[in-house]
Design an enzyme around this catalytic site. Structure first.
Site, PDB file in Angstrom:
ATOM      1  N   THR A  33     -20.706 -10.987  12.656  1.00  0.00           N
ATOM      2  CA  THR A  33     -19.352 -10.895  13.184  1.00  0.00           C
ATOM      3  C   THR A  33     -18.696  -9.615  12.684  1.00  0.00           C
ATOM      4  O   THR A  33     -18.921  -9.222  11.542  1.00  0.00           O
ATOM      5  CB  THR A  33     -18.546 -12.119  12.710  1.00  0.00           C
ATOM      6  OG1 THR A  33     -19.213 -13.303  13.163  1.00  0.00           O
ATOM      7  CG2 THR A  33     -17.125 -12.114  13.245  1.00  0.00           C
ATOM      8  N   SER A  35     -16.713  -5.500  13.673  1.00  0.00           N
ATOM      9  CA  SER A  35     -16.720  -4.341  14.570  1.00  0.00           C
ATOM     10  C   SER A  35     -18.083  -3.641  14.623  1.00  0.00           C
ATOM     11  O   SER A  35     -18.516  -3.193  15.692  1.00  0.00           O
ATOM     12  CB  SER A  35     -15.643  -3.344  14.144  1.00  0.00           C
ATOM     13  OG  SER A  35     -15.800  -2.996  12.786  1.00  0.00           O
ATOM     14  N   ASP A  90     -25.668  -8.247   9.892  1.00  0.00           N
ATOM     15  CA  ASP A  90     -24.254  -8.546   9.690  1.00  0.00           C
ATOM     16  C   ASP A  90     -23.584  -7.407   8.931  1.00  0.00           C
ATOM     17  O   ASP A  90     -24.263  -6.616   8.273  1.00  0.00           O
ATOM     18  CB  ASP A  90     -24.120  -9.856   8.893  1.00  0.00           C
ATOM     19  CG  ASP A  90     -22.898 -10.661   9.286  1.00  0.00           C
ATOM     20  OD1 ASP A  90     -21.956 -10.061   9.851  1.00  0.00           O
ATOM     21  OD2 ASP A  90     -22.879 -11.873   9.032  1.00  0.00           O
ATOM     22  N   ALA A  92     -20.312  -6.114   6.205  1.00  0.00           N
ATOM     23  CA  ALA A  92     -19.777  -6.550   4.914  1.00  0.00           C
ATOM     24  C   ALA A  92     -18.489  -5.786   4.646  1.00  0.00           C
ATOM     25  O   ALA A  92     -18.280  -4.699   5.177  1.00  0.00           O
ATOM     26  CB  ALA A  92     -20.784  -6.303   3.788  1.00  0.00           C
ATOM     27  N   LYS A 103     -17.846 -10.713   1.870  1.00  0.00           N
ATOM     28  CA  LYS A 103     -17.677 -10.820   3.312  1.00  0.00           C
ATOM     29  C   LYS A 103     -16.541 -11.796   3.595  1.00  0.00           C
ATOM     30  O   LYS A 103     -16.114 -12.522   2.719  1.00  0.00           O
ATOM     31  CB  LYS A 103     -18.975 -11.330   3.968  1.00  0.00           C
ATOM     32  CG  LYS A 103     -20.095 -10.299   3.906  1.00  0.00           C
ATOM     33  CD  LYS A 103     -21.438 -10.810   4.404  1.00  0.00           C
ATOM     34  CE  LYS A 103     -21.424 -11.420   5.761  1.00  0.00           C
ATOM     35  NZ  LYS A 103     -20.791 -10.555   6.794  1.00  0.00           N
ATOM     36  N   GLY A 106     -13.306 -11.220   8.583  1.00  0.00           N
ATOM     37  CA  GLY A 106     -13.097 -11.835   9.893  1.00  0.00           C
ATOM     38  C   GLY A 106     -13.056 -13.348   9.839  1.00  0.00           C
ATOM     39  O   GLY A 106     -13.105 -14.021  10.873  1.00  0.00           O
ATOM     40  N   GLU A 112     -21.615 -17.268   8.502  1.00  0.00           N
ATOM     41  CA  GLU A 112     -22.434 -16.092   8.191  1.00  0.00           C
ATOM     42  C   GLU A 112     -23.367 -16.382   7.019  1.00  0.00           C
ATOM     43  O   GLU A 112     -24.544 -16.019   7.051  1.00  0.00           O
ATOM     44  CB  GLU A 112     -21.537 -14.890   7.867  1.00  0.00           C
ATOM     45  CG  GLU A 112     -20.835 -14.324   9.082  1.00  0.00           C
ATOM     46  CD  GLU A 112     -19.763 -13.287   8.748  1.00  0.00           C
ATOM     47  OE1 GLU A 112     -19.384 -12.539   9.639  1.00  0.00           O
ATOM     48  OE2 GLU A 112     -19.305 -13.246   7.589  1.00  0.00           O
ATOM     49  N   LYS A 130     -17.530   1.165   2.559  1.00  0.00           N
ATOM     50  CA  LYS A 130     -17.675  -0.213   2.056  1.00  0.00           C
ATOM     51  C   LYS A 130     -18.461  -0.281   0.737  1.00  0.00           C
ATOM     52  O   LYS A 130     -18.621  -1.352   0.164  1.00  0.00           O
ATOM     53  CB  LYS A 130     -18.377  -1.088   3.110  1.00  0.00           C
ATOM     54  CG  LYS A 130     -17.697  -1.082   4.475  1.00  0.00           C
ATOM     55  CD  LYS A 130     -16.328  -1.715   4.431  1.00  0.00           C
ATOM     56  CE  LYS A 130     -15.552  -1.515   5.715  1.00  0.00           C
ATOM     57  NZ  LYS A 130     -16.108  -2.188   6.869  1.00  0.00           N
TER      58      LYS A 130
END
Length: 236
Positions: A33, A35, A90, A92, A103, A106, A112, A130
């Site tokens: 999940t 962007s 995924d 992070a 995480k 969102g 997840e 990140k």
């Protein structure tokens, strides 16, 4: 199409493309999940459409991932229908040098964690912003909590040295509600010396469903960076 004028978007696209390239025909893929993983889902759809990729199945980690997968023609399955997940991809919110993660930006970290932990290989896709030396330095720890337990969980978290804040909706009155119908506390800790211990301690508080510390789950981190004006992807 994103231009080089938006380097963050370019980095996200490049790292997503690199991750999508690691998916092989016949795989069951955990679809993350956020962007960056939205681009992964798009690129997987492109590969299916062109015939470069065949017979993959996606396990979505959120309503958002499910909607995007359907849009790009990726067949979806549930965990009831598959024995294993070959590969999960995924994003992070933080990655430390030991490949531990925070995480949950969102609010999808519960699903997840289930999907990412089941995967034979778990690839994290991030841009260089990140990366942190120590978890919790830029991002609070999200904790999914049953609505009836918000007050006692908040008090328990304060005793552990955390500063909890109920996550509120943007352009919506009231708190954020997860796909499971729960609420999210974002907890700031002044320092997290032992992520594994804190992950266990938080999950042992009655009323906590899951928290956003991911320890010992990540196999690969793909990092998008801009070097000499060009987007590059490096591995960790």
């Amino acid at each position: 199409m994103t231009t080089a004028l938006d380097p963050i978007q370019v980095m996200k696209q490049e790292v997503a493309r690199a991750a999508a390239a690691r998916v092989s025909s016949g795989m069951v893929v955990g679809l993350g999940t956020g962007s960056t993983t939205a681009f992964v889902i798009q690129f997987l759809g492109d590969r299916l459409k062109s015939g470069d990729l065949k017979d993959i199945k996606g396990v979505p980690t959120s309503f958002q991932a499910s909607v995007l997968a359907k849009k790009y023609g990726i067949p979806l399955v549930t965990l009831d229908e598959v024995e294993t997940i070959d590969l999960a991809i995924d994003g992070a919110d933080e990655v430390d040098p030991q490949k531990n993660l925070i995480k949950g930006g969102g609010a999808a970290h519960t699903r997840e964690k289930i999907v990412d932990a089941l995967a034979e290989t778990f690839i994290v896709v991030v841009d260089s912003s990140k990366l942190v030396d120590r978890l919790g330095s830029t991002f609070p720890v999200p904790i999914e909590v049953l609505p009836m337990a918000i007050a006692p969980v908040s008090r328990a978290v304060v005793k552990l040295g955390g500063q909890p804040e109920l996550r509120m909706g943007v352009r919506k009155d009231g708190p954020v509600i997860t796909d499971q119908g729960n609420m999210v506390l974002d907890v700031k800790f002044s320092h997290i010396d032992n992520p594994a211990e804190l992950e266990r301690t938080l999950n042992n508080i009655p009323g906590v469903v899951e928290n956003g510390i991911f320890v010992g789950v990540t196999d690969w981190v793909l990092i998008g960076e801009i070097k000499d004006g060009q987007p590059i992807v490096r591995e960790m």
